[in-house]
Design a protein around this motif. Structure first.
Motif, PDB file in Angstrom:
ATOM      1  N   VAL A  79       0.828  -1.212   0.000  1.00 35.68           N
ATOM      2  CA  VAL A  79       0.000   0.000   0.000  1.00 35.68           C
ATOM      3  C   VAL A  79       0.861   1.261   0.000  1.00 35.68           C
ATOM      4  N   LEU A  80       0.519   2.198  -0.874  1.00 33.23           N
ATOM      5  CA  LEU A  80       1.129   3.526  -0.885  1.00 33.23           C
ATOM      6  C   LEU A  80       0.127   4.511  -0.298  1.00 33.23           C
ATOM      7  N   LEU A  81       0.540   5.285   0.691  1.00 36.45           N
ATOM      8  CA  LEU A  81      -0.340   6.266   1.329  1.00 36.45           C
ATOM      9  C   LEU A  81      -0.108   7.640   0.727  1.00 36.45           C
ATOM     10  N   ALA A  82      -1.182   8.259   0.225  1.00 37.73           N
ATOM     11  CA  ALA A  82      -1.101   9.615  -0.324  1.00 37.73           C
ATOM     12  C   ALA A  82      -2.062  10.502   0.455  1.00 37.73           C
ATOM     13  N   GLU A  83      -1.524  11.218   1.413  1.00 37.90           N
ATOM     14  CA  GLU A  83      -2.326  12.029   2.340  1.00 37.90           C
ATOM     15  C   GLU A  83      -1.433  13.139   2.871  1.00 37.90           C
ATOM     16  N   ASP A  84      -1.896  14.396   2.766  1.00 39.74           N
ATOM     17  CA  ASP A  84      -1.021  15.511   3.144  1.00 39.74           C
ATOM     18  C   ASP A  84      -0.988  15.776   4.648  1.00 39.74           C
ATOM     19  N   GLN A  85      -1.963  15.279   5.385  1.00 38.54           N
ATOM     20  CA  GLN A  85      -1.958  15.477   6.835  1.00 38.54           C
ATOM     21  C   GLN A  85      -1.133  14.363   7.498  1.00 38.54           C
ATOM     22  N   LEU A 136     -14.935   6.453   2.842  1.00 40.84           N
ATOM     23  CA  LEU A 136     -15.223   7.636   3.643  1.00 40.84           C
ATOM     24  C   LEU A 136     -14.155   7.816   4.717  1.00 40.84           C
ATOM     25  N   LYS A 137     -13.783   9.061   4.961  1.00 39.57           N
ATOM     26  CA  LYS A 137     -12.786   9.324   5.991  1.00 39.57           C
ATOM     27  C   LYS A 137     -13.317   8.995   7.381  1.00 39.57           C
ATOM     28  N   SER A 138     -14.619   8.849   7.486  1.00 39.49           N
ATOM     29  CA  SER A 138     -15.216   8.485   8.767  1.00 39.49           C
ATOM     30  C   SER A 138     -15.283   6.968   8.961  1.00 39.49           C
ATOM     31  N   ALA A 139     -14.717   6.210   8.016  1.00 36.87           N
ATOM     32  CA  ALA A 139     -14.776   4.749   8.089  1.00 36.87           C
ATOM     33  C   ALA A 139     -14.039   4.226   9.315  1.00 36.87           C
ATOM     34  N   THR A 140     -14.452   3.070   9.779  1.00 42.51           N
ATOM     35  CA  THR A 140     -13.767   2.429  10.900  1.00 42.51           C
ATOM     36  C   THR A 140     -12.477   1.779  10.400  1.00 42.51           C
ATOM     37  N   ALA A 141     -11.625   1.391  11.338  1.00 49.85           N
ATOM     38  CA  ALA A 141     -10.374   0.714  10.981  1.00 49.85           C
ATOM     39  C   ALA A 141     -10.665  -0.571  10.208  1.00 49.85           C
ATOM     40  N   ALA A 142     -11.654  -1.317  10.646  1.00 52.91           N
ATOM     41  CA  ALA A 142     -12.008  -2.577   9.980  1.00 52.91           C
ATOM     42  C   ALA A 142     -12.487  -2.321   8.550  1.00 52.91           C
ATOM     43  N   GLU A 143     -13.261  -1.261   8.347  1.00 57.96           N
ATOM     44  CA  GLU A 143     -13.752  -0.933   7.007  1.00 57.96           C
ATOM     45  C   GLU A 143     -12.605  -0.522   6.092  1.00 57.96           C
ATOM     46  N   LEU A 144     -11.645   0.218   6.624  1.00 54.83           N
ATOM     47  CA  LEU A 144     -10.497   0.633   5.821  1.00 54.83           C
ATOM     48  C   LEU A 144      -9.691  -0.576   5.368  1.00 54.83           C
ATOM     49  N   LEU A 145      -9.424  -1.489   6.285  1.00 55.18           N
ATOM     50  CA  LEU A 145      -8.629  -2.674   5.956  1.00 55.18           C
ATOM     51  C   LEU A 145      -9.362  -3.554   4.944  1.00 55.18           C
ATOM     52  N   ALA A 146     -10.674  -3.695   5.125  1.00 55.44           N
ATOM     53  CA  ALA A 146     -11.464  -4.481   4.183  1.00 55.44           C
ATOM     54  C   ALA A 146     -11.465  -3.833   2.803  1.00 55.44           C
ATOM     55  N   ALA A 147     -11.551  -2.506   2.767  1.00 53.00           N
ATOM     56  CA  ALA A 147     -11.564  -1.777   1.497  1.00 53.00           C
ATOM     57  C   ALA A 147     -10.260  -1.974   0.733  1.00 53.00           C
ATOM     58  N   VAL A 148      -9.152  -1.898   1.436  1.00 51.93           N
ATOM     59  CA  VAL A 148      -7.844  -2.088   0.799  1.00 51.93           C
ATOM     60  C   VAL A 148      -7.768  -3.481   0.172  1.00 51.93           C
ATOM     61  N   ARG A 149      -8.246  -4.492   0.899  1.00 53.85           N
ATOM     62  CA  ARG A 149      -8.191  -5.868   0.383  1.00 53.85           C
ATOM     63  C   ARG A 149      -9.103  -6.051  -0.829  1.00 53.85           C
ATOM     64  N   VAL A 150     -10.289  -5.467  -0.775  1.00 54.46           N
ATOM     65  CA  VAL A 150     -11.236  -5.585  -1.894  1.00 54.46           C
ATOM     66  C   VAL A 150     -10.646  -4.976  -3.158  1.00 54.46           C
ATOM     67  N   VAL A 151     -10.115  -3.775  -3.032  1.00 59.38           N
ATOM     68  CA  VAL A 151      -9.560  -3.084  -4.197  1.00 59.38           C
ATOM     69  C   VAL A 151      -8.311  -3.802  -4.717  1.00 59.38           C
ATOM     70  N   ALA A 152      -7.484  -4.316  -3.810  1.00 56.33           N
ATOM     71  CA  ALA A 152      -6.282  -5.044  -4.214  1.00 56.33           C
ATOM     72  C   ALA A 152      -6.626  -6.290  -5.020  1.00 56.33           C
ATOM     73  N   SER A 153      -7.784  -6.881  -4.732  1.00 54.18           N
ATOM     74  CA  SER A 153      -8.201  -8.110  -5.423  1.00 54.18           C
ATOM     75  C   SER A 153      -8.722  -7.830  -6.831  1.00 54.18           C
ATOM     76  N   GLY A 154      -8.849  -6.549  -7.177  1.00 54.21           N
ATOM     77  CA  GLY A 154      -9.337  -6.191  -8.505  1.00 54.21           C
ATOM     78  C   GLY A 154     -10.810  -5.873  -8.554  1.00 54.21           C
ATOM     79  N   GLU A 155     -11.481  -5.969  -7.413  1.00 53.75           N
ATOM     80  CA  GLU A 155     -12.902  -5.623  -7.359  1.00 53.75           C
ATOM     81  C   GLU A 155     -13.059  -4.110  -7.157  1.00 53.75           C
TER      82      GLU A 155
END
Length: 223
Positions: free
Chosen positions: A10-16, A111-130
């Protein structure tokens, strides 16, 4: 002897910096995920994506200089980073970003308001090509598209698409999952996946998110 799958890079692109550090800590403490780089600007994100070729870029929209939408376009359009998936971080305060980001090649939104679990799940989903497009996001996308001054004057042609594929594409455009499409059309999930694979090839779409755009531009989804 079994071999463990390589970690999702994962590459993080965030200015804060504080937000970026929080994401890094979360990702690096999760088995199967690893941070390979950090960018504070869109230009840095593009450069690092080409050099590091991560699986996923977690991309903030608002960054100094080149914003996340423009950076996404550069990453997704360049042959060297064609396999990199971009996950957009957004507050959804500005709906026009949703359509622009998908047009640029983003695979989904978080969403920036997502929980930690939602963020991790999102990264995995997108990495899988979905694609990561919740129905609420899809509805916003439709609304933004219908009022967009950049809407194409003529509907996009769907040359070579069968009637059944057009039905599947319509339901993809409405944010339906494979299981929901299968139930709606009385097909197996495997058959739906086959149709989606053919749609990706025929429409030269990089992922499911691009099929959503194709459905709108073809006039298959109007509300």
């Amino acid at each position: 002897m079994s071999h463990e799958a390589p970690p999702v890079r994962v590459l993080l692109a965030e200015d804060q910096v504080l937000v970026r550090d929080s994401f890094k800590l979360l990702i690096d403490s999760t088995p199967g995920l690893v941070t390979v780089g950090e960018a504070g600007t869109g230009a840095d994100a593009v450069e690092l994506a080409r050099r590091l070729r991560p699986d996923v870029v977690l991309m903030d929209v608002r960054m100094p200089g080149m914003d996340g939408i423009e950076a996404t376009g550069h990453i997704c359009a360049h042959p060297d980073t064609a396999g990199v998936h971009v996950l957009i971080l957004t507050t959804f305060d500005l709906d026009e970003y949703v359509y622009a980001a998908l047009r640029a090649g983003a695979s989904g939104f978080l969403l920036k308001s997502a929980t930690a679990a939602e963020l991790l799940a999102a990264v995995r989903v997108v990495a899988s090509g979905e694609a990561l497009l919740a129905p609420t996001v899809t509805r916003r996308l439709i609304t933004a598209f219908l009022r967009s001054p950049e809407r194409p004057p003529a509907a996009r042609a769907l040359d070579g698409i069968t009637p059944r594929e057009a039905e599947v594409l319509t339901l993809v455009g409405r944010g339906k999952s494979n299981a929901e499409i299968a139930e709606h059309l009385h097909l197996t999930v495997g058959t739906v996946k086959t149709h989606i694979g053919r749609l990706l090839m025929k429409l030269r779409a990089r992922d499911r998110a691009q099929l959503v755009i194709a459905a709108y531009e073809a006039g298959l989804v109007t509300r």
